[in-house]
Design a protein around this motif. Structure first.
Motif, PDB file in Angstrom:
ATOM      1  N   LEU A  16       0.921  -1.063  -0.060  1.00  0.00           N
ATOM      2  CA  LEU A  16      -0.005  -0.066   0.086  1.00  0.00           C
ATOM      3  C   LEU A  16       0.968   1.255  -0.066  1.00  0.00           C
ATOM      4  O   LEU A  16       0.616   2.042  -0.676  1.00  0.00           O
ATOM      5  CB  LEU A  16      -0.842  -0.132   1.243  1.00  0.00           C
ATOM      6  CG  LEU A  16      -1.892   0.998   1.346  1.00  0.00           C
ATOM      7  CD1 LEU A  16      -2.996   1.003   0.267  1.00  0.00           C
ATOM      8  CD2 LEU A  16      -2.612   0.996   2.535  1.00  0.00           C
ATOM      9  N   ALA A  17       2.036   1.132   0.703  1.00  0.00           N
ATOM     10  CA  ALA A  17       2.750   2.362   0.759  1.00  0.00           C
ATOM     11  C   ALA A  17       3.743   2.441  -0.300  1.00  0.00           C
ATOM     12  O   ALA A  17       4.433   3.336  -0.513  1.00  0.00           O
ATOM     13  CB  ALA A  17       3.656   2.313   2.135  1.00  0.00           C
ATOM     14  N   THR A  18       3.983   1.422  -1.315  1.00  0.00           N
ATOM     15  CA  THR A  18       4.994   1.665  -2.399  1.00  0.00           C
ATOM     16  C   THR A  18       4.620   2.469  -3.422  1.00  0.00           C
ATOM     17  O   THR A  18       3.359   2.380  -4.013  1.00  0.00           O
ATOM     18  CB  THR A  18       5.058   0.090  -2.935  1.00  0.00           C
ATOM     19  OG1 THR A  18       5.526  -0.682  -1.795  1.00  0.00           O
ATOM     20  CG2 THR A  18       6.071   0.285  -3.962  1.00  0.00           C
ATOM     21  N   PRO A  19       5.342   3.617  -3.554  1.00  0.00           N
ATOM     22  CA  PRO A  19       4.985   4.440  -4.876  1.00  0.00           C
ATOM     23  C   PRO A  19       4.832   3.694  -6.161  1.00  0.00           C
ATOM     24  O   PRO A  19       5.655   2.766  -6.460  1.00  0.00           O
ATOM     25  CB  PRO A  19       5.955   5.438  -4.907  1.00  0.00           C
ATOM     26  CG  PRO A  19       6.905   5.123  -3.956  1.00  0.00           C
ATOM     27  CD  PRO A  19       6.455   3.937  -3.136  1.00  0.00           C
ATOM     28  N   VAL A  20       3.971   4.242  -7.217  1.00  0.00           N
ATOM     29  CA  VAL A  20       4.053   3.724  -8.436  1.00  0.00           C
ATOM     30  C   VAL A  20       4.033   4.939  -9.419  1.00  0.00           C
ATOM     31  O   VAL A  20       4.015   6.036  -8.986  1.00  0.00           O
ATOM     32  CB  VAL A  20       2.471   2.863  -8.827  1.00  0.00           C
ATOM     33  CG1 VAL A  20       2.602   1.823  -7.876  1.00  0.00           C
ATOM     34  CG2 VAL A  20       1.280   4.024  -8.308  1.00  0.00           C
ATOM     35  N   VAL A  21       4.421   4.726 -10.477  1.00  0.00           N
ATOM     36  CA  VAL A  21       4.559   5.646 -11.685  1.00  0.00           C
ATOM     37  C   VAL A  21       3.489   6.264 -12.047  1.00  0.00           C
ATOM     38  O   VAL A  21       3.258   7.686 -12.208  1.00  0.00           O
ATOM     39  CB  VAL A  21       5.386   5.097 -12.956  1.00  0.00           C
ATOM     40  CG1 VAL A  21       5.525   6.168 -13.847  1.00  0.00           C
ATOM     41  CG2 VAL A  21       6.814   4.505 -12.535  1.00  0.00           C
ATOM     42  N   ALA A  22       2.264   5.714 -12.029  1.00  0.00           N
ATOM     43  CA  ALA A  22       1.192   6.346 -12.663  1.00  0.00           C
ATOM     44  C   ALA A  22      -0.045   5.796 -11.615  1.00  0.00           C
ATOM     45  O   ALA A  22       0.022   4.549 -11.296  1.00  0.00           O
ATOM     46  CB  ALA A  22       0.885   6.132 -13.964  1.00  0.00           C
ATOM     47  N   GLN A  23      -1.121   6.768 -11.259  1.00  0.00           N
ATOM     48  CA  GLN A  23      -2.155   6.309 -10.481  1.00  0.00           C
ATOM     49  C   GLN A  23      -3.287   5.782 -11.285  1.00  0.00           C
ATOM     50  O   GLN A  23      -3.461   6.383 -12.244  1.00  0.00           O
ATOM     51  CB  GLN A  23      -2.441   7.509  -9.399  1.00  0.00           C
ATOM     52  CG  GLN A  23      -3.841   7.395  -8.689  1.00  0.00           C
ATOM     53  CD  GLN A  23      -3.765   6.166  -7.808  1.00  0.00           C
ATOM     54  OE1 GLN A  23      -3.080   6.320  -6.924  1.00  0.00           O
ATOM     55  NE2 GLN A  23      -4.807   5.504  -7.803  1.00  0.00           N
ATOM     56  N   THR A  24      -3.665   4.586 -11.006  1.00  0.00           N
ATOM     57  CA  THR A  24      -4.817   4.119 -11.612  1.00  0.00           C
ATOM     58  C   THR A  24      -6.110   4.551 -10.943  1.00  0.00           C
ATOM     59  O   THR A  24      -6.228   4.574  -9.874  1.00  0.00           O
ATOM     60  CB  THR A  24      -5.033   2.360 -11.753  1.00  0.00           C
ATOM     61  OG1 THR A  24      -6.057   1.929 -12.501  1.00  0.00           O
ATOM     62  CG2 THR A  24      -4.684   1.927 -10.704  1.00  0.00           C
ATOM     63  N   LEU A 594      -1.501   4.019  -3.101  1.00  0.00           N
ATOM     64  CA  LEU A 594      -2.124   4.659  -1.937  1.00  0.00           C
ATOM     65  C   LEU A 594      -1.223   4.621  -1.024  1.00  0.00           C
ATOM     66  O   LEU A 594      -0.193   3.740  -0.586  1.00  0.00           O
ATOM     67  CB  LEU A 594      -3.582   4.074  -1.494  1.00  0.00           C
ATOM     68  CG  LEU A 594      -4.713   3.969  -2.370  1.00  0.00           C
ATOM     69  CD1 LEU A 594      -5.805   3.402  -1.900  1.00  0.00           C
ATOM     70  CD2 LEU A 594      -4.950   5.735  -2.825  1.00  0.00           C
ATOM     71  N   LYS A 595      -1.350   5.511   0.077  1.00  0.00           N
ATOM     72  CA  LYS A 595      -0.211   5.556   1.285  1.00  0.00           C
ATOM     73  C   LYS A 595      -1.238   5.159   2.560  1.00  0.00           C
ATOM     74  O   LYS A 595      -2.301   5.283   2.613  1.00  0.00           O
ATOM     75  CB  LYS A 595       0.278   6.900   1.488  1.00  0.00           C
ATOM     76  CG  LYS A 595       0.885   7.647   0.300  1.00  0.00           C
ATOM     77  CD  LYS A 595       1.425   8.805   0.758  1.00  0.00           C
ATOM     78  CE  LYS A 595       1.911   9.625  -0.749  1.00  0.00           C
ATOM     79  NZ  LYS A 595       2.414  10.954  -0.539  1.00  0.00           N
ATOM     80  N   THR A 596      -0.612   4.673   3.691  1.00  0.00           N
ATOM     81  CA  THR A 596      -1.010   4.297   4.620  1.00  0.00           C
ATOM     82  C   THR A 596      -1.443   5.197   5.676  1.00  0.00           C
ATOM     83  O   THR A 596      -2.366   5.225   6.542  1.00  0.00           O
ATOM     84  CB  THR A 596      -0.060   3.322   5.503  1.00  0.00           C
ATOM     85  OG1 THR A 596       0.977   3.687   5.905  1.00  0.00           O
ATOM     86  CG2 THR A 596       0.071   1.959   4.836  1.00  0.00           C
ATOM     87  N   ALA A 597      -0.701   6.543   5.616  1.00  0.00           N
ATOM     88  CA  ALA A 597      -1.078   7.674   6.566  1.00  0.00           C
ATOM     89  C   ALA A 597      -2.198   8.248   6.028  1.00  0.00           C
ATOM     90  O   ALA A 597      -2.397   9.342   5.354  1.00  0.00           O
ATOM     91  CB  ALA A 597       0.038   8.228   6.555  1.00  0.00           C
ATOM     92  N   ALA A 598      -3.544   7.838   6.471  1.00  0.00           N
ATOM     93  CA  ALA A 598      -4.695   8.422   6.285  1.00  0.00           C
ATOM     94  C   ALA A 598      -5.412   9.326   7.119  1.00  0.00           C
ATOM     95  O   ALA A 598      -4.677   9.693   8.399  1.00  0.00           O
ATOM     96  CB  ALA A 598      -5.826   7.434   5.888  1.00  0.00           C
ATOM     97  N   PRO A 647      -4.497   9.094   1.183  1.00  0.00           N
ATOM     98  CA  PRO A 647      -3.931   9.852   0.216  1.00  0.00           C
ATOM     99  C   PRO A 647      -3.408   8.958  -0.953  1.00  0.00           C
ATOM    100  O   PRO A 647      -2.934   7.673  -0.843  1.00  0.00           O
ATOM    101  CB  PRO A 647      -2.381  10.298   0.859  1.00  0.00           C
ATOM    102  CG  PRO A 647      -2.865  10.190   2.547  1.00  0.00           C
ATOM    103  CD  PRO A 647      -3.826   8.906   2.673  1.00  0.00           C
ATOM    104  N   GLY A 648      -3.486   9.585  -2.241  1.00  0.00           N
ATOM    105  CA  GLY A 648      -3.089   8.880  -3.236  1.00  0.00           C
ATOM    106  C   GLY A 648      -2.259   9.879  -4.235  1.00  0.00           C
ATOM    107  O   GLY A 648      -1.769  10.701  -3.961  1.00  0.00           O
ATOM    108  N   ARG A 649      -2.194   9.172  -5.499  1.00  0.00           N
ATOM    109  CA  ARG A 649      -1.399  10.067  -6.473  1.00  0.00           C
ATOM    110  C   ARG A 649      -2.134  10.475  -7.705  1.00  0.00           C
ATOM    111  O   ARG A 649      -3.231   9.624  -7.773  1.00  0.00           O
ATOM    112  CB  ARG A 649       0.073   9.336  -7.018  1.00  0.00           C
ATOM    113  CG  ARG A 649       0.895   9.159  -6.014  1.00  0.00           C
ATOM    114  CD  ARG A 649       2.315   8.508  -6.720  1.00  0.00           C
ATOM    115  NE  ARG A 649       3.248   8.473  -5.853  1.00  0.00           N
ATOM    116  CZ  ARG A 649       4.420   8.209  -6.500  1.00  0.00           C
ATOM    117  NH1 ARG A 649       4.800   7.787  -7.542  1.00  0.00           N
ATOM    118  NH2 ARG A 649       5.452   8.021  -5.398  1.00  0.00           N
ATOM    119  N   ARG A 650      -1.819  11.763  -8.228  1.00  0.00           N
ATOM    120  CA  ARG A 650      -2.825  11.926  -9.316  1.00  0.00           C
ATOM    121  C   ARG A 650      -2.507  11.367 -10.534  1.00  0.00           C
ATOM    122  O   ARG A 650      -1.311  10.596 -10.589  1.00  0.00           O
ATOM    123  CB  ARG A 650      -2.326  13.731  -9.599  1.00  0.00           C
ATOM    124  CG  ARG A 650      -3.005  14.187  -8.470  1.00  0.00           C
ATOM    125  CD  ARG A 650      -2.660  16.044  -8.793  1.00  0.00           C
ATOM    126  NE  ARG A 650      -1.275  15.884  -8.422  1.00  0.00           N
ATOM    127  CZ  ARG A 650      -0.659  17.333  -8.317  1.00  0.00           C
ATOM    128  NH1 ARG A 650      -1.253  18.248  -8.665  1.00  0.00           N
ATOM    129  NH2 ARG A 650       0.589  17.417  -7.935  1.00  0.00           N
TER     130      ARG A 650
END
Length: 650
Positions: A16-24, A594-598, A647-650
């Motif tokens: 859940l905490a691992t960043p990815v290049v693009a948010q789906t 997604l990140k764990t720190a909500a 929290p997520g990524r755009r």
């Protein structure tokens, strides 16, 4: 087995905490980005004496018995003869400051004896002042005598002590505007304004005004700062104005005419309010558009559909219809007024009405995209004929504007059925539904819009409330709002009503924000609206939240999951309307990055708790950190609304 469970939980947390290049976006149904907004109507003294920052009541002497029983042009005014001064005061209308502002006072001072004669205004339940802050006073004066007449301007406390004063000089000649700035030496909740002529002569006075310099965004002729900020804190995506019943008025002579609410305030035409008091039009269409822009909300003006309210003349009391209609011969001119409104909002400065907007200090267009035609109107042949004339003209000349029709005052019935049939016949893009119902109705109608035909008109829930300001009422509304999110593809807009209510001056209960001259008390319902307004999304995701085992979505609990594309955040709203904790299961595995720190915000308390002036305002949202996971369960407290923002990524 326990070790394996811990390893799986750890792996889920790491993933859940691992960043990815693009948010789906993980699928999801696009929903209206403008879903939650506000409805403003001048009811419950929401404008004059409320959001409009003017501190002088009846500043242009236009009050009349027809506005309110016992009112007259000198309501809230007192004739003063200080010391041994002699003179008289009368209300006149010959050669007024402006034809739309016909009354003024004529002050005749025979022997001023230094202290002079004049008049005093007590404001709206007193004039609230803060020590050291600045207040702008202005008055229009016309001197009939040749020698100049000094005007002593004072702010006084209830015992008559002077808190601030200055002297202006009225010169011989026609109408002239005099200005001064006052800074009171003490804070006073119930001050008054006194204006005294200290020299012999005859002077006409009109448009006596006192404004705090600290209005919202420091706008001249602006809004009360604390009340406007409370509204802005809702984060509304749109503002509907100038109201509902107020827009189509109590008879044809009481239709709200937007053109009479723009331009210099001394040239605007006030009139009787359908809610039984006077509206000055100081808060007019320019100020409405400007407020929308200031808080980042889209404007949504509503105009009469060529007919007055069907309850005109008090016919609602006898069950009759008092709908009055603009004559067909006059509909072309009325239609042009509506088209001119679009030009005022969006036209270039080279256009006639765009030039008037620019002259008011706003050359840039306001960006109008919505307009409502009609409000809860009785579906008579006369209404339909006039609506179609307006609708066709708007479609021809402004296809870029979304037109919102009307389908009556309730969630069902003759006007509702006929209104929908008429809207479908014309292919109206959106209709305005209204309903004030019990909490039980909102809970049992949670699936109302699940059944709507997606190929037909979209919906604006323009007015709704559950007839109460307790936590339980607010949670019933919150449960319903999750359904509005779930159906955000068909429900495009929604706004609670009414918005504002002044203590001691209400025509309607319940309301969202209560206030006095010096304090603001947002209701528990406000807290719900704010949490939804601050946590809006643009896609809805089904199947993320599983309701508690055995729970009935229509009567006890509700939930929604939306995604905000701008931030990439996943927003969960969990509603529990019963006295026992409820366990929700949440599955976020479809979302990557997604990140764990909500962030968690919880609104909870006793079922009958209220946030009013008479009750401690203890029911307030509490924000804390929360650790999310790919899959987790959440126990919602009794009588609660929980917002989890992951929290997520755009």
């Amino acid at each position: 087995m326990k070790k394996l469970t811990r390893l799986l939980a750890l792996a889920a947390t790491v993933a859940l905490a691992t960043p990815v290049v693009a948010q789906t976006a993980a699928g999801g149904k696009p929903i209206s980005p403008d879903l939650f907004g506000i409805f403003f109507e001048d009811i419950n003294y929401a404008a004059d004496g409320g959001l409009y920052a003017e501190l002088v009541q009846n500043r242009s002497f236009e009050y009349a018995p027809g506005d309110h029983d016992g009112w007259n042009p000198l309501t809230s005014w007192e004739f003063l003869r200080e010391g041994f001064a002699t003179g008289s005061l009368s209300v006149e209308s010959a050669a007024p400051l402006h034809a739309d502002n016909p009354h003024y006072v004529q002050l005749r001072v025979e022997t001023p004896f230094q202290k002079g004669a004049g008049l005093r205004n007590v404001g709206f339940d007193g004039i609230p002042l803060k020590a050291g802050e600045k207040y702008d006073f202005s008055v229009w004066a016309r001197l009939k005598s040749s020698a100049a007449v000094p005007l002593l301007v004072q702010l006084r406390d209830p015992k008559g002590a002077v808190l601030a004063e200055t002297t202006l000089s009225a010169q011989a000649g026609e109408w002239q505007q005099l200005r001064a700035t006052l800074a009171p030496s003490a804070t006073e909740a119930a001050a008054s304004l006194a204006v005294l002529a200290t020299g012999k002569g005859v002077v006409d006075l009109d448009m006596l005004s006192l404004f705090p310099q600290k209005t919202f965004r420091n706008r001249p002729n602006g809004l009360r700062a604390d009340l406007a900020q409370t509204i802005a804190d809702l984060h509304p995506k749109f503002i509907r104005f100038p109201g509902g019943c107020l827009a189509h008025g109590d008879g044809l002579d009481n239709l709200y005419d937007w053109k009479k609410t723009v331009g210099p305030v001394e040239q605007r035409k006030g009139q009787r309010n359908i809610w039984n008091y006077h509206q000055t039009a100081g808060l007019g269409y320019f100020e409405y558009f400007q407020f929308c822009e200031d808080i980042g909300a889209k404007p949504l003006p509503v105009v009469a559909a060529g007919v007055s309210c069907q309850n005109s003349g008090g016919t609602w009391k006898i069950g009759g219809t008092g709908q009055q209609c603009v004559p067909i011969a006059d509909m072309q001119a009325y239609t042009q007024d509506v088209l001119d409104l679009v030009e005022y909002a969006n036209g270039p400065v080279s256009s006639p009405w765009g030039a008037k907007r620019a002259a008011a200090g706003h050359p840039k267009p306001f960006g109008l995209t919505y307009i409502g035609i009609g409000n809860e109107d009785k579906q008579t042949p006369e209404f339909r004929e006039r609506f179609k004339l307006l609708y066709d003209a708007m479609r021809r000349q402004h296809p870029e504007i979304t037109i919102i029709g009307t389908v009556g005052p309730g969630p069902k019935g003759e006007d509702y059925d006929q209104g929908w049939a008429f809207a479908n016949q014309l292919n109206v893009p959106m209709v305005d539904e209204h309903y004030y119902e019990t909490p039980r109705w909102f809970m049992t109608n949670n699936k109302r819009y699940d059944r709507y035909d997606r190929s037909k008109a979209k919906v604006y829930v323009g007015e709704y409330a559950s007839w109460g300001n307790t936590l339980y009422h607010a949670l019933a509304e919150a449960a319903y709002m999750t359904a509005l999110e779930r159906n955000g593809d068909v429900v495009q807009l929604a706004s609670y009503a009414p918005l504002l209510a002044k203590e001691g001056h209400t025509q309607w209960k319940t309301d969202l924000i209560y206030f006095t001259n010096t304090t603001v008390a947002p209701s528990v319902n406000y807290q719900v609206q704010q949490l939804f307004g601050q946590n809006q999304g643009d896609t809805y995701h089904a199947g993320v939240v599983t309701l508690p085992t055995g729970a009935t979505a229509d009567t006890t609990v509700a939930a929604s999951c939306v995604r905000d594309a701008k931030s990439g955040d996943i927003i969960l709203k969990l509603v529990n309307t019963v006295a026992t904790p409820q366990l929700f299961s949440i599955d976020l595995t479809r979302f990557a990055g997604l990140k764990t720190a909500a962030a968690r915000t919880v609104l909870t308390g006793p079922k009958d708790a209220t946030n009013t002036f008479t009750s401690p305002r203890t029911v307030m949202p509490k924000a804390t950190a929360y650790k999310a996971a790919k899959r987790f369960t959440y126990t919602a407290a009794p009588y609660s609304l929980t917002v989890l923002r992951v929290p997520g990524r755009r």
